[in-house]
Design an enzyme around this catalytic site. Sequence first.
Site, PDB file in Angstrom:
ATOM      1  N   GLU A 341      -1.646  -2.761  -1.934  1.00  0.00           N
ATOM      2  CA  GLU A 341      -1.919  -3.927  -2.778  1.00  0.00           C
ATOM      3  C   GLU A 341      -1.876  -5.262  -2.008  1.00  0.00           C
ATOM      4  O   GLU A 341      -1.134  -6.167  -2.384  1.00  0.00           O
ATOM      5  CB  GLU A 341      -0.925  -3.955  -3.948  1.00  0.00           C
ATOM      6  CG  GLU A 341      -1.064  -2.726  -4.831  1.00  0.00           C
ATOM      7  CD  GLU A 341      -0.127  -2.728  -6.031  1.00  0.00           C
ATOM      8  OE1 GLU A 341      -0.574  -2.294  -7.108  1.00  0.00           O
ATOM      9  OE2 GLU A 341       1.039  -3.150  -5.906  1.00  0.00           O
TER      10      GLU A 341
HETATM   11  C1  ACM Z   1       2.488   1.132  -5.372  1.00  0.00           C
HETATM   12  O1  ACM Z   1       2.768   1.688  -6.454  1.00  0.00           O
HETATM   13  N1  ACM Z   1       2.049  -0.115  -5.341  1.00  0.00           N
HETATM   14  C2  ACM Z   1       2.597   1.840  -4.103  1.00  0.00           C
END
Ligand code: ACM
EC number: 3.2.1.52
Length: 770
Positions: A341
Amino acid sequence: MNRTMNRKRALLPCVIALALAGLTACTNNQQGAAPKGKVSIIPMPVSVQETPDSFLLDKQTVLVATTPEDKQSAGLFNAWLKELTGYELTVAEQGDKNAIVLHTGTDSSKHAEGYTLKVGKDRIDINGNDGSGTFYGIQTLIQLLPVEKGSTLWIPGADINDYPRFPYRGLHLDVGRHFFSADFVKKYIDLLAMHKMNTFHWHLTEDQGWRIEIKKYPRLQEVASKRKESMVGHYNDQKFDGKPYGGYYTQEEIKDVVAYATARHVTVIPEIEMPGHSLAALTAYPYLGCTGGPYEVGTKWGVFDDIYCAGNDSTFLFLQDVLDEVMALFPSKYIHIGGDEAPKTRWEKCPKCQKRMKDEGLKDVHALQSYFIQRMEKYLNSKGRRIIGWDEILEGGLAPDATVMSWRGEEGGIAAAKQKHDVIMTPGNYCYFDHYQSKGKNEPVAIGGYTPVSEVYSYEPIPAGLSKEEASYIKGAQANVWSEYMPNAEHVEYMVYPRATAMAEVLWSPAEKRNYDDFVERLKQHLHRLDMKKVNYAKHVFEIRGEVDSTASGVSVKLDSKLDGGKIFYTTDGSAPSPKGTAYTNPIVIDKAETIRALVFLDDKPYGNEYTQPFVFHKALAKKVTLAQPPNGNYNPGSPFALVNGIEGVKEYNDNQWFGYSGNNMEATVDLDSVQDIHSVGVNILNAKGPGIYPPKQVTFLVSDDGQHFKEVYKQTTFAKEGINQVRAPLQQVKGRYVKLVAQNTGTIPAGAEGAGSKAWLFVDEIIIN
Ligand code: ACM
Ligand code: ZN
């Protein structure tokens, strides 16, 4: 909730013996007709043979251990025994009568972490292949003890041979969103070890807080460990509590936790997130970001655009310094460097990042992320460590030695295994313990998703379709515990247990030995052990489960509860179920639009959350559906049947009904079995832009008699409502056998919108034809 345990009969011989012996303790000599305890072990061992002899443990029993490691394991057995009985056994280097004898290095099965355990009349032998094996033998022995305090300690005769299916058996904890004390972390590790899990993934840095003391960078403690306030309620409510929040672990505390874990044969893998989820560090040291700040430690949950600058060499020097201190604290072979992310918004605009791309010949920002991770990998490799990263590290090219943690479904794990990289599976559908575990209205707020114990238990870590050689790269799996919606330790336990118990069996036990009903029976006993450890576990496993199936004429609903003595009552007229109403006996056939409400009662008292499920009734129910391509990642209900099962996905999308397509279109064709009048077609579309779920560019319905030649009968291009858009199209004089739905994904999320630059999710459920 629990049956009377089978241990009771163990009381009698000893009581008589006590009377006869003038109140001396019971010894093995008074065995006579030794009572037979029940063997109920979680995770299920590879093989258990029950034998006629039982062993009577008493104050004179000696624990024999010679190595320091085995003495430590003996000490942990004593700690449990003391909690149960108030006394401990003498640990000696010798003894063979009335003795529990630990040996390491003599497991005849020669499996890493394996052990054999023999309970005979006057001696118990635990032979571990290695120190971990002996430790796990002790864990099993603990589970052979009675669970009621005050019981006489008859241990049922048994011959056990056991070893794990997977070498990596993990549980994760996010201490960034909420901070949990070092004492709680130790309890968490203790529980993990009790379930023969061997890895604790400690997620130590986040946008909302940096939680590990780094001596060279004091502002990480002074600034990055604190935030102004926190979200209350769900992210969608955008409410805040106005209360400063903070906390971090000192290096002394961390050393203490690592030593505690080592004694329990648990490896602690620290995670230092990069390049994303780094807003707290940027706030402390703004030169680490592309814009130079100012920044503020995150108060909202979610994903932030401000990440470490990849063009600035100081970023790498900072992270190397941090990792030097981290490596001094954590002896683990693996260091987790995050990688998930990380929006590339800033990198696209940053002159330093752009220069780096040019100098290094990197074709895009994904290649720049790959450069970032590979550069850090090189550093860690040079210190003898290896990296693990979330599956985004595949994008732009995998670092040469990286292990991939597959969280956005199984795809990342499959891709990495095909590239001959080690993989840890953590797909959200099965492994995210921040999901709801019940659909009950009274559940505390969670992030979303629906992952009941039964679903965790059904998880198969080896993805279908891998060759045997590719499958050998799957080292195991892990459950992840993200703490946005877990404000305190009790809540963490509520979310983690008993789901972690199910995960432990998935990871340890042979696949062919897994049986959910049998697991729940053993769990009833096991919950007493969790009670002894004062664990605030959830009890949904005894609530009603509904299973919707196709029948010749449509769908039916099978209800089940594992509550001993529980009786299920239900209604279909909207009224509340009551023990005076209709008792459930056989699957309920859905023959009109209706809502099933069901509740399990124990002695006429309701237990747990109600099962409430509305059904729509239509012509396409349970008809054959063909999908042009499968849904993606964690938003795959598993079978196209869910598109025509009478259940409409809910706006919380936590019900495993929605078909999610990341960047892709959906095309589904329903076969009505014969040419029929079609009066209307319909489908539901979810619009939830916050989490990146966008309505399609357009939806079209097409109809055909032969499945070859289709004619468009309806088209819609706006879906403005926030939440569920019900597309419902009345048709005039249309006939056909095949109905095709085409929903065109909006594609890449445009600049200025939530999630800009990422692929949009398209969410579709229940095709409704009348
Ligand atoms: C995640 O759940 N952002 C690895
Ligand atoms: Zn930059």
